[in-house]
Design a protein around this motif. Structure first.
Motif, PDB file in Angstrom:
ATOM      1  N   ASN A 123       1.395  -5.329   2.432  1.00 62.52           N
ATOM      2  CA  ASN A 123       2.044  -6.389   1.681  1.00 62.52           C
ATOM      3  C   ASN A 123       2.254  -5.839   0.277  1.00 62.52           C
ATOM      4  O   ASN A 123       1.290  -5.634  -0.451  1.00 62.52           O
ATOM      5  N   ILE A 124       3.501  -5.563  -0.094  1.00 64.95           N
ATOM      6  CA  ILE A 124       3.793  -4.954  -1.392  1.00 64.95           C
ATOM      7  C   ILE A 124       4.372  -5.992  -2.336  1.00 64.95           C
ATOM      8  O   ILE A 124       5.367  -6.643  -2.020  1.00 64.95           O
ATOM      9  N   ASP A 125       3.714  -6.148  -3.481  1.00 66.11           N
ATOM     10  CA  ASP A 125       4.211  -7.011  -4.546  1.00 66.11           C
ATOM     11  C   ASP A 125       4.646  -6.128  -5.700  1.00 66.11           C
ATOM     12  O   ASP A 125       3.937  -5.196  -6.070  1.00 66.11           O
ATOM     13  N   LYS A 126       5.813  -6.446  -6.272  1.00 65.76           N
ATOM     14  CA  LYS A 126       6.271  -5.742  -7.462  1.00 65.76           C
ATOM     15  C   LYS A 126       5.899  -6.589  -8.672  1.00 65.76           C
ATOM     16  O   LYS A 126       6.265  -7.749  -8.751  1.00 65.76           O
ATOM     17  N   VAL A 127       5.136  -6.002  -9.581  1.00 63.53           N
ATOM     18  CA  VAL A 127       4.707  -6.697 -10.785  1.00 63.53           C
ATOM     19  C   VAL A 127       5.497  -6.114 -11.956  1.00 63.53           C
ATOM     20  O   VAL A 127       5.338  -4.943 -12.292  1.00 63.53           O
ATOM     21  N   GLU A 128       6.364  -6.942 -12.552  1.00 66.27           N
ATOM     22  CA  GLU A 128       7.229  -6.463 -13.630  1.00 66.27           C
ATOM     23  C   GLU A 128       6.876  -7.063 -14.979  1.00 66.27           C
ATOM     24  O   GLU A 128       7.393  -6.623 -15.996  1.00 66.27           O
ATOM     25  N   ASP A 129       5.997  -8.049 -14.997  1.00 67.23           N
ATOM     26  CA  ASP A 129       5.600  -8.685 -16.256  1.00 67.23           C
ATOM     27  C   ASP A 129       4.698  -7.741 -17.043  1.00 67.23           C
ATOM     28  O   ASP A 129       3.644  -7.325 -16.558  1.00 67.23           O
ATOM     29  N   ILE A 130       5.103  -7.406 -18.245  1.00 65.99           N
ATOM     30  CA  ILE A 130       4.375  -6.413 -19.054  1.00 65.99           C
ATOM     31  C   ILE A 130       2.947  -6.856 -19.354  1.00 65.99           C
ATOM     32  O   ILE A 130       2.021  -6.034 -19.364  1.00 65.99           O
TER      33      ILE A 130
END
Length: 77
Positions: free
Chosen positions: A32-39
């Motif tokens: 299960n891959i989550d992309k975290v883009e919040d700095i």
């Protein structure tokens, strides 16, 4: 297996997601891959250079593309 790829959407971050997906599919490992883009969320992991990879809550990589061999080792852990 829960995997987070930390990064603001750069080419290396996108490529890291693709590489993990390809390796998992080849090995038959469900991920299960989550992309975290919040700095702020990224900084919360102590990552200063992206892409970062977090597996089951543990930072396993930061900065630059991981090698295929490294990704395969993560999938066996």
């Amino acid at each position: 297996m829960d995997i987070k790829v930390l990064g603001t959407g750069c080419a290396n971050c996108k490529r890291t997601v693709e590489m993990i997906q390809q390796a998992a599919q080849a090995k038959g490992v469900a991920v299960n891959i989550d992309k975290v883009e919040d700095i702020r969320a990224i900084m919360g992991y102590g990552i200063l250079s992206t892409p970062g990879v977090v597996i089951n809550g543990e930072v396993v990589h930061a900065g630059g593309l991981p090698t295929r061999e490294k990704i395969e080792q993560w999938l066996h852990a």
